[in-house]
Design a protein around this motif. Structure first.
Motif, mmCIF file in Angstrom:
data_model
loop_
_atom_site.group_PDB
_atom_site.id
_atom_site.type_symbol
_atom_site.label_atom_id
_atom_site.label_comp_id
_atom_site.label_asym_id
_atom_site.label_seq_id
_atom_site.Cartn_x
_atom_site.Cartn_y
_atom_site.Cartn_z
ATOM 1 N N ALA B 241 47.523 38.561 34.276
ATOM 2 C CA ALA B 241 47.065 40.231 35.030
ATOM 3 C C ALA B 241 45.979 41.189 33.870
ATOM 4 C CB ALA B 241 48.246 41.142 33.855
ATOM 5 N N ARG B 242 46.290 39.849 32.354
ATOM 6 C CA ARG B 242 44.624 40.109 31.906
ATOM 7 C C ARG B 242 43.848 39.538 32.052
ATOM 8 N NH1 ARG B 242 48.229 39.022 27.355
ATOM 9 N NH2 ARG B 242 46.723 37.092 26.960
ATOM 10 N N LYS B 244 42.752 39.192 35.044
ATOM 11 C CA LYS B 244 41.858 40.037 36.140
ATOM 12 C C LYS B 244 41.538 40.737 36.240
ATOM 13 C CE LYS B 244 44.884 38.020 39.969
ATOM 14 N NZ LYS B 244 45.302 38.167 41.222
ATOM 15 N N ALA B 245 42.057 41.953 34.716
ATOM 16 C CA ALA B 245 41.575 42.952 34.687
ATOM 17 C C ALA B 245 40.024 42.618 34.128
ATOM 18 C CB ALA B 245 42.165 43.666 32.743
ATOM 19 N N SER B 246 40.457 41.833 33.778
ATOM 20 C CA SER B 246 38.763 41.317 31.955
ATOM 21 C C SER B 246 37.983 41.445 33.334
ATOM 22 C CB SER B 246 39.188 40.385 31.373
ATOM 23 O OG SER B 246 39.343 39.629 32.348
ATOM 24 N N GLY B 247 37.920 40.449 34.646
ATOM 25 C CA GLY B 247 36.847 40.668 36.173
ATOM 26 C C GLY B 247 37.127 39.263 35.894
ATOM 27 N N ASP B 294 53.517 44.252 43.005
ATOM 28 C CA ASP B 294 52.593 44.768 42.773
ATOM 29 C C ASP B 294 50.504 44.026 42.497
ATOM 30 O OD1 ASP B 294 51.981 42.927 40.280
ATOM 31 O OD2 ASP B 294 53.239 44.395 39.475
ATOM 32 N N THR B 296 49.770 41.583 40.925
ATOM 33 C CA THR B 296 49.831 40.225 39.961
ATOM 34 C C THR B 296 49.221 38.124 40.302
ATOM 35 O OG1 THR B 296 50.144 41.443 38.522
ATOM 36 C CG2 THR B 296 50.045 39.749 37.686
#
Lengths: 318, 425
Positions: B241-242, B244-247, B294, B296
């Protein structure tokens, strides 16, 4: 006349005027050689030692001929087979050598920065004949002279340097020199052979040969060393040649009068098509070798003048 | 090609996230028109679900080298019967698919033997040995959609980083198997009290997180597009998840078995439940289901791995890993639907839309102009699975004699029928 250096360790420390000074003198030596005129004896009475800690045939021969044409006493030391094998450190080797009072020391070493280190420990003039992946100043100077003679100028040219940038001291010296002379430099090669920070060097970076060569005046190919070919940095010779080997089709993207350069020795069919390398209308590879001797004569001549001036000032007899 | 109207269907559109009654028209191998409500003529779908065909990533076909376990013809029949219209195949064959010449052989065999679309992956390193990169450029030209050494994890990070750097230069997708090779060496089951009680060598869930974290660091360094083939543990999810969130250009998959089974199913050393990675705890399973919900985790795959009886009829530690899944993926997925965990559009987003997008394939969508790769199925039809009826040459399913719901009635590839409930066309 403007050349104030005590050593020629790299292109990075040189002022553009110093580069022009070397090239102008080299040009006159090249013309004299072609006209079969005598060169004078600028290095008469000086001892030149070629210390090669890494195998070389071409560069060593070029320095040896350059020294002999100007009257130096030239001696070659194959350092791979010598005291290094017996465990002597580089600094000890330098001190020992220095005790013999050589005037010109031509040094090649596999480690970046080793020639600089050696230069701090000797009293003669040191010429870097290639240190690791760092610099190879006389190669960049001979490339510059070849370009200037072919293109009539050494500024505002589009110059592509292609191949194994990451491991190339030739590329680094050329980037310094051509940048100082205000040319537009493009680096072309697979991402595995491109330093990741190359984009921050003030150059353009391409991993597509056709895009990189578009509209270029000069195409400089680099040698791809055998040990890099097999799967470690690139998958295979054939995929490399397909994507990055220079052939007539890819060269067609450059300007019609673009010249093709290579520092040698070439891998025909790996980084360059054999027929293209031999095409006298495009390839200037033989002229590069010729200019190599002239540039080395000029560099040693200028360093010897500074050395003599320094010794005169310090009251040392030469 | 025939012009066909399919009416009275539940249209499952994973892109819009809708499940509506309507009709759909096929012509020239494409979806040309669709609408809500009733229509006249054509084929009556009797209110069954019509969805984009499944794009199954990571199918093992035993060609070359292990045709006795599965060939393209048998795999294609199993796929058609399971609603799978595209198989993205694995390169861990004998010999591995690591040269353009072998890839061309596979592509030609697939074309000759099955109407199902086959898009091969190729090995990332020669012989999958983690030492020298393959001819990624030539392999892409020959049709490789991604590069993977499968479960042969490349231990040398310098080699892997160079492969990733070279792949990034060509825009190639790398499929990794997140697993620390040291910690998981020789493992047969997941770490925990059940494995310990049975005395089996185990892979701790942390080995998956370590493998994933390592790969993600290299992805951040090189900028390559990366897909983790299977995530199976809750401890690995925060890292994913991290990233993905950081692009980072990262996606992840999970096998249908890790969404529907757990370590307790291994029971008394039942080797048909020996998978790689191993079946995990019930908490891990529920975390995987939630992660698909969700987003992920992006992709559900069958991780179809045919193994013959001889390689499974062995002590658990010595038995081969893997299970067939092409034919049972859809009914197994219906368990998640009937349990209320995932909706049909959510399931087909993970089984069709996302894998097609990630691997650059045109299918997976229910829109005008998309290829008419479709599956018509009844999500409620009950049956008891008899493994002898499976179309795969290998019958190593963990669902033998299991009650399942969800039957495929019809499968189309490019508008052509490749399966109907009367039998394969």
């Amino acid at each position: 006349m403007s050349f104030r250096q005590q050593h020629l360790l790299g292109i990075a420390p040189l002022h553009p005027d110093e580069i022009r000074t070397i090239l102008d003198l080299a040009d006159s030596y090249a013309e004299a050689e072609r006209a079969d005129r005598a060169h004078g004896r600028a290095l008469e009475g000086l001892t030149q030692i070629n210390m090669f800690f890494e195998a070389s045939t071409r560069t060593q021969a070029s320095f040896e001929i350059a020294g002999k044409r100007l009257g130096a006493d030239v001696m070659n030391m194959a350092m791979q087979a010598s005291s290094i094998k017996k465990g002597e450190t580089l600094i000890d080797t330098a001190m020992t050598l220095n005790a013999m009072h050589p005037d010109l020391l031509v040094v090649r070493h596999p480690h970046s920065g080793a020639v600089d280190l050696l230069a701090q420990k000797v009293t003669g003039a040191v010429l870097n004949a290639g240190d690791g992946r760092h610099e190879h100043p006389t190669q960049a100077l001979l490339d510059a002279l070849t370009i200037r003679r072919k293109k009539g100028r050494l500024h505002r040219l589009n110059i592509a340097i292609c191949g194994d940038i990451a491991h190339s001291r030739v590329a680094r010296s050329n980037i310094h020199l051509l940048g100082k002379m205000e040319n537009r430099i493009r680096l072309v090669g697979p991402a595995t052979l491109m330093p990741s920070a190359a984009r921050e060097w003030g150059v353009e970076v391409y991993d597509d040969m056709r895009e990189g060569l578009e509209g270029c005046d000069v195409v400089m190919m680099l040698r791809l060393q055998r040990e890099r070919m097999d799967g470690a940095f690139i998958p295979s010779e054939r995929e490399y040649y397909h994507r990055f080997g220079l052939d007539a089709e890819k060269l067609a993207y450059a300007k019609d009068d673009a010249i093709v350069m290579h520092p040698g020795p070439m891998n025909r069919g790996v980084e360059i098509d054999g027929l293209l390398a031999d095409d006298i209308n495009r390839s200037v590879i033989q002229e590069q070798v010729e200019m190599g001797v002239a540039v080395r004569m000029a560099a040693m001549d200028l360093l010897a003048r500074n050395l003599r001036a320094l010794r005169k000032k310090e009251g040392v007899m030469v | 090609m025939k012009d066909q109207l399919l009416r009275n269907a539940r249209l499952i559109d994973p892109e819009a996230g809708t499940d509506t009654r309507g009709w759909l028209r096929i012509a020239g191998g494409e979806i040309v028109e669709m609408g809500e409500g009733g229509a006249e003529g054509g084929m009556d779908c009797h209110g069954m679900c019509l969805a984009p065909g499944i794009v199954d990533v990571g199918v093992k076909v035993g060609e070359p080298g292990e045709r006795h376990k599965e060939g393209f013809r048998s795999a294609g029949r199993a796929a058609a019967a399971g609603g799978v219209t595209t198989m993205v195949t694995r390169p861990d064959t004998l010999t591995p698919i690591d040269t353009p010449e072998v890839l061309e052989f596979v592509t030609r065999r697939a074309h000759d033997r099955t109407p199902i679309r086959v898009r091969p992956m190729a090995a990332l390193t020669r012989a999958r040995e983690g030492r020298e990169m393959t001819e990624i450029g030539f392999l892409m030209d020959a049709g490789a959609v991604a590069f993977s050494d499968g479960d042969a994890v490349c231990a040398d990070t310098r080699v892997l980083s160079r492969c990733m750097t070279y792949a990034r230069g060509l825009g190639a997708l790398i499929v990794g198997h997140p697993q620390d090779p040291g910690l998981s060496r020789g493992a047969a089951v997941t770490g925990g009290k059940f494995a310990a009680l049975r005395g089996l060598p185990s892979a701790p869930p942390m080995a998956e997180r370590m493998g994933l974290e390592r790969d993600l660091a290299l992805v951040e360094m090189t900028g390559v597009a990366y897909h983790a083939d299977q995530i199976s543990t809750a401890v690995a999810l925060p890292a994913l998840a991290r990233a993905k969130a950081s692009g980072l250009n990262v996606t992840a998959g999970v096998s249908i078995h890790h969404l529907t089974l757990n370590e307790l199913d291994v029971g008394d050393f039942r080797t048909f439940f020996k998978l790689k990675p191993p079946l995990r705890s019930e908490e891990d399973r529920l975390a995987m289901v939630e992660a698909v919900g969700d987003g992920t985790i992006d992709i559900i795959c069958s991780m179809h791995t045919p193994q013959d009886e001889e390689s499974k009829r062995l002590p658990f530690e010595a038995a081969a890993s893997g299970a067939v899944g092409l034919e049972t993926m859809l009914p197994a997925a219906m368990r998640l639907y009937h349990a209320g965990h995932l909706s049909l559009p959510q399931l087909f987003r993970a089984m069709s839309l996302n894998p097609a997008r990630r691997f650059g394939l045109p299918g997976g969508r229910l829109v005008k102009g998309a290829p008419a790769d479709l599956v018509l199925f009844d999500p409620d039809a009950p049956f008891i699975l008899d493994r002898s009826t499976l179309r795969s040459k290998s019958k190593n399913t963990p669902f033998d004699l299991t009650r399942m719901e969800g039957r495929v009635h019809h499968t189309w590839v490019g508008g052509e029928t490749v399966f109907s409930e009367e039998g394969a066309a």
